[in-house]
Scaffold this motif. Structure first.
Motif, mmCIF file in Angstrom:
data_model
loop_
_atom_site.group_PDB
_atom_site.id
_atom_site.type_symbol
_atom_site.label_atom_id
_atom_site.label_comp_id
_atom_site.label_asym_id
_atom_site.label_seq_id
_atom_site.Cartn_x
_atom_site.Cartn_y
_atom_site.Cartn_z
ATOM 1 N N GLU A 1 3.528 3.409 -6.607
ATOM 2 C CA GLU A 1 2.355 3.379 -7.489
ATOM 3 C C GLU A 1 1.069 3.693 -6.728
ATOM 4 O O GLU A 1 0.278 4.545 -7.127
ATOM 5 C CB GLU A 1 2.237 2.009 -8.167
ATOM 6 N N LEU A 2 0.882 3.015 -5.578
ATOM 7 C CA LEU A 2 -0.357 3.246 -4.830
ATOM 8 C C LEU A 2 -0.334 4.568 -4.073
ATOM 9 O O LEU A 2 -1.388 5.127 -3.771
ATOM 10 C CB LEU A 2 -0.631 2.086 -3.874
ATOM 11 N N SER B 1 -6.613 0.637 -9.099
ATOM 12 C CA SER B 1 -5.970 0.265 -7.837
ATOM 13 C C SER B 1 -6.290 -1.176 -7.463
ATOM 14 O O SER B 1 -5.424 -1.900 -6.949
ATOM 15 C CB SER B 1 -6.389 1.222 -6.714
ATOM 16 N N VAL C 1 -7.095 9.837 -5.162
ATOM 17 C CA VAL C 1 -8.340 9.491 -4.462
ATOM 18 C C VAL C 1 -8.797 10.636 -3.569
ATOM 19 O O VAL C 1 -9.989 10.793 -3.299
ATOM 20 C CB VAL C 1 -8.149 8.191 -3.654
ATOM 21 N N VAL D 1 -1.821 6.812 -6.460
ATOM 22 C CA VAL D 1 -3.273 6.575 -6.524
ATOM 23 C C VAL D 1 -3.957 7.257 -5.349
ATOM 24 O O VAL D 1 -5.001 7.903 -5.492
ATOM 25 C CB VAL D 1 -3.576 5.066 -6.522
ATOM 26 N N ALA D 2 -3.349 7.131 -4.145
ATOM 27 C CA ALA D 2 -3.946 7.727 -2.942
ATOM 28 C C ALA D 2 -4.091 9.240 -3.090
ATOM 29 O O ALA D 2 -5.072 9.830 -2.629
ATOM 30 C CB ALA D 2 -3.090 7.387 -1.722
ATOM 31 N N MET E 1 -10.292 4.924 -10.667
ATOM 32 C CA MET E 1 -9.342 4.658 -9.592
ATOM 33 C C MET E 1 -9.620 3.300 -8.937
ATOM 34 O O MET E 1 -8.684 2.568 -8.581
ATOM 35 C CB MET E 1 -9.425 5.758 -8.529
ATOM 36 N N PHE F 1 -4.138 -3.333 -9.602
ATOM 37 C CA PHE F 1 -2.749 -3.271 -9.151
ATOM 38 C C PHE F 1 -2.524 -4.228 -7.977
ATOM 39 O O PHE F 1 -1.539 -4.986 -7.950
ATOM 40 C CB PHE F 1 -2.399 -1.841 -8.740
ATOM 41 N N LEU F 2 -3.430 -4.214 -7.006
ATOM 42 C CA LEU F 2 -3.305 -5.107 -5.855
ATOM 43 C C LEU F 2 -3.378 -6.567 -6.286
ATOM 44 O O LEU F 2 -2.611 -7.414 -5.805
ATOM 45 C CB LEU F 2 -4.409 -4.802 -4.843
ATOM 46 N N LEU G 1 0.816 -1.212 0.000
ATOM 47 C CA LEU G 1 0.000 0.000 0.000
ATOM 48 C C LEU G 1 0.853 1.267 0.000
ATOM 49 O O LEU G 1 0.404 2.323 -0.425
ATOM 50 C CB LEU G 1 -0.929 0.000 1.222
ATOM 51 N N VAL H 1 -11.885 -3.127 -3.114
ATOM 52 C CA VAL H 1 -11.758 -1.910 -3.921
ATOM 53 C C VAL H 1 -12.614 -2.000 -5.176
ATOM 54 O O VAL H 1 -13.305 -1.045 -5.552
ATOM 55 C CB VAL H 1 -10.270 -1.674 -4.286
#
Length: 384
Positions: free
Chosen positions: A60-61, A175, A68, A64-65, A171, A178-179, A56, A145
């Motif tokens: 990359e994330l 995301s 968001v 994303v955060a 998103m 991605f996870l 997390l 998600v």
């Protein structure tokens, strides 16, 4: 109409087996569940509440955060998912990985497996089992998600600007993907074909379960459609139980335990998951009359039981009685109808049944702190 094994005796049997845990769970509530999880985390060596923190906090994330944050002020479900991931102590979104680690520790090393070195173990758990626990959490989080994708056909001005809702959907897709991709990469690195097959089939089960749930959500518009208890259990296992059950089995496979141990681990994961789902479904029906307006799903277990017990004709009558002059359902009236029959008590009995079966599944493992923690978790899901 329902199996005799679902009787209230199941709860009594569970209570008698859980005597050692009653000091921990003397009363119901979020604090008790949090204590059970907190105590269990100490046994496995570190707080699994941050199991997938490494992923997390990746670059990359992190990007994303930042994006968001643009959703703040809207009603996009992705925000609630992120909030719940950090703050939700009752559901404790990270308990799947914790259970995998506890079962790994409870089963212990397989001394017959010469190629597994005991010195590689940390707190009685192999590194591959810890990796599996993290993979399980990543997969679960990815689906959480993805569930945050909004049906824009139902969008209203009160939800927020349309462009923000569309952005939130993008998103959620990116995301979640991605996870899931990170989980699949980690899965391949375990170098165990059987484990890859198990977890891959679990991903397929979750997809099938969510698809089935989405189809059945038409009940919200047509609540007279019939859903039986067997169908509810099958759907609940696919969407809520398969991932944990097969991850527990995979943990035994990584330590090269025999098929019996794998089968027992699978059973524990399955029954704990179903018990937890029943506990969640029962929450709106266990609260007092005062407080927030009643709201529940027609596919919740107590409603499914109620409809099967009273029959379709009487259910239609209750729906008509709960319909207002504006042709809207008064959920408070419907809640009273469901609570007045045996739908709620039948769901409680089934929850106790699954808790009891989970306890039975782990009795074959040696007595230890890890097994006691697993017993505490099985007992906790029957507290309301």
């Amino acid at each position: 109409m329902f199996p005799a094994t679902w009787s209230r005796l199941s709860c009594k049997a569970l209570s008698s087996r859980g005597l050692r845990t009653q000091s921990v769970l003397a009363s119901s509530g979020p604090s008790d569940w949090s204590k059970v999880v907190s105590d269990a985390e100490k046994i496995v060596g570190y707080p699994t509440s941050f199991m997938s923190l490494r992923c997390l906090l990746s670059d990359e994330l992190s990007n994303v955060a930042m994006y968001v944050r643009k959703l703040i002020g809207t009603r996009h479900p992705l925000l609630n998912t992120a909030r719940g991931y950090v703050y939700d102590s009752r559901s404790n979104l990270q308990t799947r990985g914790l259970i995998v680690l506890l079962l790994s520790k409870a089963a212990g090393p397989n001394h017959a497996a010469s190629d597994l070195l005991l010195q590689d173990m940390v707190s009685g758990i192999y590194p591959s089992q810890r990796n599996l626990a993290e993979i399980t959490e990543l997969i679960h989080t990815a689906f959480l998600v993805h569930r945050g994708i909004v049906d824009l056909k139902e969008w209203t001005d009160s939800d927020g600007p349309l462009k923000d809702m569309e952005f939130g959907n993008k998103m959620a897709v990116l995301s979640g993907d991605f996870l899931l991709a990170n989980a699949c990469t980690g899965l391949a690195q375990l170098n165990n074909t059987k484990v890859v097959e198990l977890i891959s089939s679990a991903i397929g089960d979750v997809v099938q379960g969510i698809y089935s749930e989405n189809n059945s959500n038409a009940e919200e518009d047509s609540p007279t459609d019939c859903v039986d208890v067997a169908a509810w259990e099958e759907r609940a296992f696919l969407s809520h139980g398969a991932l944990l059950a097969k991850s527990c089995q995979a943990a035994m496979e990584l330590a090269k335990h025999d098929k019996r141990s794998q089968r027992l681990a699978f059973k524990y994961g399955k029954h704990v998951s179903l018990g937890h789902k029943l506990n969640s479904d029962l929450q709106p029906f266990m609260k007092g009359d005062a407080g927030e307006p009643a709201s529940f799903s027609f596919s919740a277990a107590p409603v499914v039981f109620h409809r099967q017990l009273v029959g379709q004709e009487r259910w239609r009558q209750q729906l008509q009685q709960a319909t207002t002059l504006r042709n809207q359902l008064d959920y408070s009236k419907l809640l009273v109808s469901v609570k007045s029959e045996k739908g709620v008590s039948s769901a409680v009995d089934l929850c106790c049944y699954h808790g009891n079966r989970a306890l039975e599944a782990i009795q074959a493992f040696p007595s230890s702190e890890a097994r006691s923690a697993l017993e505490n978790i099985a007992f906790a899901i029957t507290k309301f």
